[in-house]
Design an enzyme around this catalytic site. Structure first.
Site, PDB file in Angstrom:
ATOM      1  N   ASP A 111     -20.808 -94.123  56.523  1.00  0.00           N
ATOM      2  CA  ASP A 111     -19.447 -94.734  56.321  1.00  0.00           C
ATOM      3  C   ASP A 111     -19.100 -96.198  55.076  1.00  0.00           C
ATOM      4  O   ASP A 111     -19.813 -96.997  55.390  1.00  0.00           O
ATOM      5  CB  ASP A 111     -19.936 -95.791  58.214  1.00  0.00           C
ATOM      6  CG  ASP A 111     -19.097 -94.583  58.887  1.00  0.00           C
ATOM      7  OD1 ASP A 111     -18.536 -93.773  58.470  1.00  0.00           O
ATOM      8  OD2 ASP A 111     -19.897 -95.077  60.548  1.00  0.00           O
ATOM      9  N   ASP A 125     -13.955 -89.319  59.411  1.00  0.00           N
ATOM     10  CA  ASP A 125     -12.561 -90.227  60.816  1.00  0.00           C
ATOM     11  C   ASP A 125     -11.771 -91.178  60.633  1.00  0.00           C
ATOM     12  O   ASP A 125     -10.889 -90.464  61.368  1.00  0.00           O
ATOM     13  CB  ASP A 125     -13.245 -91.536  60.685  1.00  0.00           C
ATOM     14  CG  ASP A 125     -15.448 -91.199  60.522  1.00  0.00           C
ATOM     15  OD1 ASP A 125     -15.382 -90.074  61.127  1.00  0.00           O
ATOM     16  OD2 ASP A 125     -15.914 -92.653  60.570  1.00  0.00           O
TER      17      ASP A 125
END
Length: 146
Positions: A111, A125
């Site tokens: 991330d 995402d």
């Protein structure tokens, strides 16, 4: 056929951005793009959304495979006229595959998009969230005819 190119495009974009982060940032290193608003921060996510169910990698791999295969199967039967539904599935499949690749390759998901008021996330995402949004729109706001 175009839907499969779109899925591949999402996967490639997701993986390229993650490779760039992995090669150019140390774990937890952060670069302020807009100070205190948007940062690029390399965060390993060993769980699901918001880091829940941490260290359940096998569970996420298995679940992702089931979802991806189910959605790919379903996509074959969605009429071409149902564009919103098709794009919703494409986004979700592409995002799921992108994060699945990380889980298999690294044991965690990379991330890096950090808005400081929300957990850090990635391109996969975003694809999943936009896909779910389109799916909700399709189900709730577009009446079935016939």
């Amino acid at each position: 056929m175009i839907v499969y190119f779109l899925i591949a495009g999402i996967i490639v974009l997701d993986q390229l951005t993650k490779i760039l982060i992995q090669r150019n940032f140390a774990l937890h290193e952060s670069l302020g793009v807009i100070e205190n608003v948007f940062h690029i921060t390399f965060v390993p996510n060993y769980g699901a959304a918001f880091g829940i169910l941490k260290d359940k990698t096998f569970f996420f791999i298995l679940t992702s495979l089931i979802v991806i295969i189910s959605f790919l199967f379903y996509l074959k039967y969605v009429p071409k006229e149902k564009k919103i539904l098709r794009y919703a599935l494409v986004l979700q499949i592409g995002g799921a595959v992108g994060n699945l690749i990380d889980r298999i390759r690294l044991g965690y998901v990379i991330d890096f998009l950090d808005f400081r008021v929300w957990p850090v996330f990635n391109v996969a995402d975003m694809a999943i969230v936009f896909g779910v949004g389109l799916l909700i729109y399709q189900i709730l706001l577009i009446p079935e005819r016939g």
